[in-house]
Design an enzyme around this catalytic site. Sequence first.
Site, PDB file in Angstrom:
ATOM      1  N   LYS A   1      18.122 -29.257   8.648  1.00 51.03           N
ATOM      2  CA  LYS A   1      17.033 -30.074   8.105  1.00 51.03           C
ATOM      3  C   LYS A   1      17.378 -30.562   6.704  1.00 51.03           C
ATOM      4  O   LYS A   1      17.145 -31.726   6.372  1.00 51.03           O
ATOM      5  CB  LYS A   1      15.721 -29.283   8.091  1.00 51.03           C
ATOM      6  CG  LYS A   1      15.136 -29.086   9.475  1.00 51.03           C
ATOM      7  CD  LYS A   1      13.889 -28.219   9.430  1.00 51.03           C
ATOM      8  CE  LYS A   1      13.309 -28.018  10.820  1.00 51.03           C
ATOM      9  NZ  LYS A   1      12.082 -27.192  10.801  1.00 51.03           N
TER      10      LYS A   1
ATOM     11  N   SER B   1      13.499 -25.506   5.928  1.00 49.93           N
ATOM     12  CA  SER B   1      12.923 -24.252   6.396  1.00 49.93           C
ATOM     13  C   SER B   1      12.608 -24.361   7.878  1.00 49.93           C
ATOM     14  O   SER B   1      12.253 -25.436   8.365  1.00 49.93           O
ATOM     15  CB  SER B   1      11.648 -23.950   5.599  1.00 49.93           C
ATOM     16  OG  SER B   1      11.150 -22.679   5.902  1.00 49.93           O
ATOM     17  N   ASP B   2      12.756 -23.260   8.575  1.00 50.10           N
ATOM     18  CA  ASP B   2      12.401 -23.223   9.991  1.00 50.10           C
ATOM     19  C   ASP B   2      11.938 -21.814  10.320  1.00 50.10           C
ATOM     20  O   ASP B   2      12.395 -20.853   9.707  1.00 50.10           O
ATOM     21  CB  ASP B   2      13.591 -23.605  10.873  1.00 50.10           C
ATOM     22  CG  ASP B   2      13.151 -23.888  12.293  1.00 50.10           C
ATOM     23  OD1 ASP B   2      12.557 -24.962  12.525  1.00 50.10           O
ATOM     24  OD2 ASP B   2      13.365 -23.030  13.160  1.00 50.10           O
ATOM     25  N   GLN B   3      11.039 -21.717  11.285  1.00 48.14           N
ATOM     26  CA  GLN B   3      10.468 -20.409  11.606  1.00 48.14           C
ATOM     27  C   GLN B   3      10.313 -20.227  13.105  1.00 48.14           C
ATOM     28  O   GLN B   3       9.957 -21.164  13.813  1.00 48.14           O
ATOM     29  CB  GLN B   3       9.096 -20.264  10.946  1.00 48.14           C
ATOM     30  CG  GLN B   3       8.450 -18.909  11.158  1.00 48.14           C
ATOM     31  CD  GLN B   3       7.081 -18.840  10.527  1.00 48.14           C
ATOM     32  OE1 GLN B   3       6.157 -19.499  10.972  1.00 48.14           O
ATOM     33  NE2 GLN B   3       6.965 -18.052   9.473  1.00 48.14           N
TER      34      GLN B   3
ATOM     35  N   GLY C   1      13.905 -19.146   8.348  1.00 52.60           N
ATOM     36  CA  GLY C   1      15.169 -19.592   7.795  1.00 52.60           C
ATOM     37  C   GLY C   1      14.888 -20.477   6.601  1.00 52.60           C
ATOM     38  O   GLY C   1      13.951 -21.282   6.615  1.00 52.60           O
TER      39      GLY C   1
END
Length: 192
Positions: A52, A68-70, A105
């Site tokens: 991203k 960010s990633d979740q 992340g």
Amino acid sequence: MLPLLLASSSTYRRELLSRLRLPFVCSSPDIDESHRPDESAIELVKRLAEQKARALADSHPAHLIIGSDQVAVLGERIIGKPHTFENAREQLMAASGASVTFLTGLALLNSQTGHCQVDCVPFTVHMRVLDQARVERYLRAEQPYDCAGSFKAEGLGVSLFQSTEGPDATSLIGLPLIRLIDMLLAEGVQIP
């Protein structure tokens, strides 16, 4: 200080980042978010957070870009955003009395130097024992269909929790501010 760019359209992440009282802009990256075979949940969120950030580097060549990633993990199963009432009910009933670990992340890319810091911050929610009527009341009240795990921790979703544990409660909402501050400090950003 290089300008800050949040690589997200999430209002939740935007609200969290605004707590740091640093100026920033937002832009949504367009990436393939599919899970690769044999990729762990931790590897997945770290890869997507970095992708991203890197997806916006060419259009923002002198920025600090936050990606960010979740995902939520129940047992060995990755559970994502439910999108529908039925899926959300199924997720919450499966989580009843169990522990759900949220893996967030985080990537901070200096698009001027190419240096990228990447990490994963875990946060665990121990759920209360839930019955279907309670789950359905909650879902009708809050409609958390865009949230991994089918609840909004910053809202009424906390009523479903028995307890929580982890190094940074903001990671549960999607942007681990304590770890992000470490990364920003390493880039020379002064906070406060």
